[in-house]
Write a protein that holds these residues in place. Structure first.
Motif, mmCIF file in Angstrom:
data_model
loop_
_atom_site.group_PDB
_atom_site.id
_atom_site.type_symbol
_atom_site.label_atom_id
_atom_site.label_comp_id
_atom_site.label_asym_id
_atom_site.label_seq_id
_atom_site.Cartn_x
_atom_site.Cartn_y
_atom_site.Cartn_z
ATOM 1 N N THR A 1 -77.591 -37.187 -31.276
ATOM 2 C CA THR A 1 -78.668 -38.145 -31.001
ATOM 3 C C THR A 1 -79.958 -37.699 -31.682
ATOM 4 O O THR A 1 -80.651 -38.501 -32.326
ATOM 5 C CB THR A 1 -78.888 -38.271 -29.491
ATOM 6 N N LEU A 2 -80.298 -36.433 -31.570
ATOM 7 C CA LEU A 2 -81.509 -35.918 -32.206
ATOM 8 C C LEU A 2 -81.473 -36.101 -33.720
ATOM 9 O O LEU A 2 -82.511 -36.313 -34.355
ATOM 10 C CB LEU A 2 -81.685 -34.432 -31.866
ATOM 11 N N ALA A 3 -80.283 -36.044 -34.309
ATOM 12 C CA ALA A 3 -80.156 -36.186 -35.761
ATOM 13 C C ALA A 3 -80.674 -37.536 -36.246
ATOM 14 O O ALA A 3 -81.061 -37.674 -37.415
ATOM 15 C CB ALA A 3 -78.707 -35.991 -36.184
ATOM 16 N N ARG A 4 -80.710 -38.521 -35.376
ATOM 17 C CA ARG A 4 -81.248 -39.835 -35.770
ATOM 18 C C ARG A 4 -82.741 -39.769 -36.068
ATOM 19 O O ARG A 4 -83.288 -40.681 -36.687
ATOM 20 C CB ARG A 4 -80.989 -40.858 -34.664
ATOM 21 N N LYS B 1 -92.830 -36.713 -29.105
ATOM 22 C CA LYS B 1 -92.831 -35.298 -29.484
ATOM 23 C C LYS B 1 -91.404 -34.807 -29.716
ATOM 24 O O LYS B 1 -91.150 -34.024 -30.633
ATOM 25 C CB LYS B 1 -93.501 -34.465 -28.385
ATOM 26 N N THR B 2 -90.489 -35.267 -28.885
ATOM 27 C CA THR B 2 -89.082 -34.900 -29.059
ATOM 28 C C THR B 2 -88.596 -35.343 -30.430
ATOM 29 O O THR B 2 -87.918 -34.591 -31.136
ATOM 30 C CB THR B 2 -88.217 -35.543 -27.959
ATOM 31 N N ALA B 3 -88.953 -36.568 -30.829
ATOM 32 C CA ALA B 3 -88.535 -37.087 -32.131
ATOM 33 C C ALA B 3 -89.073 -36.223 -33.273
ATOM 34 O O ALA B 3 -88.349 -35.903 -34.225
ATOM 35 C CB ALA B 3 -89.000 -38.525 -32.292
ATOM 36 N N GLN C 1 -82.404 -47.849 -34.443
ATOM 37 C CA GLN C 1 -82.048 -48.293 -35.783
ATOM 38 C C GLN C 1 -82.302 -47.162 -36.785
ATOM 39 O O GLN C 1 -83.278 -47.185 -37.537
ATOM 40 C CB GLN C 1 -82.874 -49.532 -36.167
ATOM 41 N N PRO C 2 -81.427 -46.155 -36.786
ATOM 42 C CA PRO C 2 -81.663 -44.986 -37.663
ATOM 43 C C PRO C 2 -81.591 -45.373 -39.131
ATOM 44 O O PRO C 2 -80.862 -46.282 -39.496
ATOM 45 C CB PRO C 2 -80.529 -44.035 -37.265
#
Length: 278
Positions: free
Chosen positions: A254-257, A219-221, A277-278
């Protein structure tokens, strides 16, 4: 007092649900369909909002305007509203830092009456009951409180100083959202070494820890595209207070990935794979 007409800018997942609650005490709830996505159209229809073709018509017909949009566009949106000389109550309810909230208030005054708002909690659907914190002129905040009386959106006034509600919202968000990012990193590290199940078992002994809810990583992603900018706003607020902002900026990075996972349906494995692995 006659029921007011409300304009919502713009009906995202939070905005549409909040607007639907306001509709219980409003004559009508309008939204501007110009340039909006099919998803926005579907949400507005789902919650029974009334479409109008232009921002001008929305502002001409609205007594109260509620701004709930991505943080990055909050000021430009307020600038557009100010250019049309809107003269009602403007609820600035975005996750932006107090300095920006004050700038928006100055843009809108004296034609409009700005109220600072901060929503803490999930959208008011399926039994969820967020709280809308308010600060600003007493008469205007009372109108907002009346708008949500008896609905799933609870309200609490924090005084007359614009910026207080935004500060409370970001103070809470900085903890809650950064904690979720730390869970993702901890589970990702453990998975790399084959001990993720053991980590979850250890964490389950502490039910008050976010680490005991690794399923929330997915959900965070899916919410990273919204949460990252909120944490940047919170970092700016820390910096303005002379406090170190680096931790929140790192969490936003980190969230930007996960930015391409916008509102998607991911599994925990998918989310961790994208993080590594963004």
């Amino acid at each position: 007092m006659d029921q007011p007409t409300i304009g919502i800018l713009h009906p995202g997942s939070m905005g549409a649900a909040v607007a639907a609650c306001a509709a219980m005490n409003a004559a009508d709830v309008l939204w501007c369909e110009a340039g909006r996505s099919p998803a926005s159209v579907a949400r507005a229809e789902q919650f029974g909002l009334t479409p109008v073709p232009t921002l001008q018509e929305l502002l001409d017909r609205s007594d109260i305007v509620v701004s709930l949009c991505p943080p990055a566009v909050a000021e430009n949106l307020a600038r557009d509203v100010a250019a049309h000389r809107f003269s009602g109550v403007y609820l600035e309810a975005n996750a932006i830092n107090p300095e920006r909230t004050v700038r928006i208030a100055e843009l809108l005054e004296p034609a409009a009456t700005p109220v600072d708002g901060g929503v803490v909690g999930s959208p008011p659907v399926r039994g969820k009951t967020p709280t809308l914190y308010l600060s600003g002129a007493a008469a205007a905040t009372k109108r907002i409180e009346a708008l949500f009386a008896g609905t799933a959106v609870h309200t609490k006034a924090l005084g007359t100083e614009v910026g207080k509600a935004s500060a409370l919202k970001l103070s809470y968000a900085s903890f809650q959202k950064t904690s979720r990012v730390l869970v993702a990193l901890a589970v990702g590290m453990a998975r790399e070494h084959g001990v993720d199940q053991e980590l979850i078992e250890v964490a389950s002994r502490r039910t008050d820890s976010y680490l005991s809810e690794p399923q929330y990583v997915a959900k965070t992603a899916s919410r990273a595209w919204r949460w990252g900018p909120e944490l940047e706003e919170a970092a700016d607020t820390l910096a303005a207070a002379g406090l170190p902002p680096e931790m929140l900026r790192a969490a936003a990075s980190t969230l930007a990935r996960w930015n391409d996972a916008k509102d998607g349906e991911l599994t925990l494995t998918d989310a961790l794979d994208r993080l590594a692995q963004p």
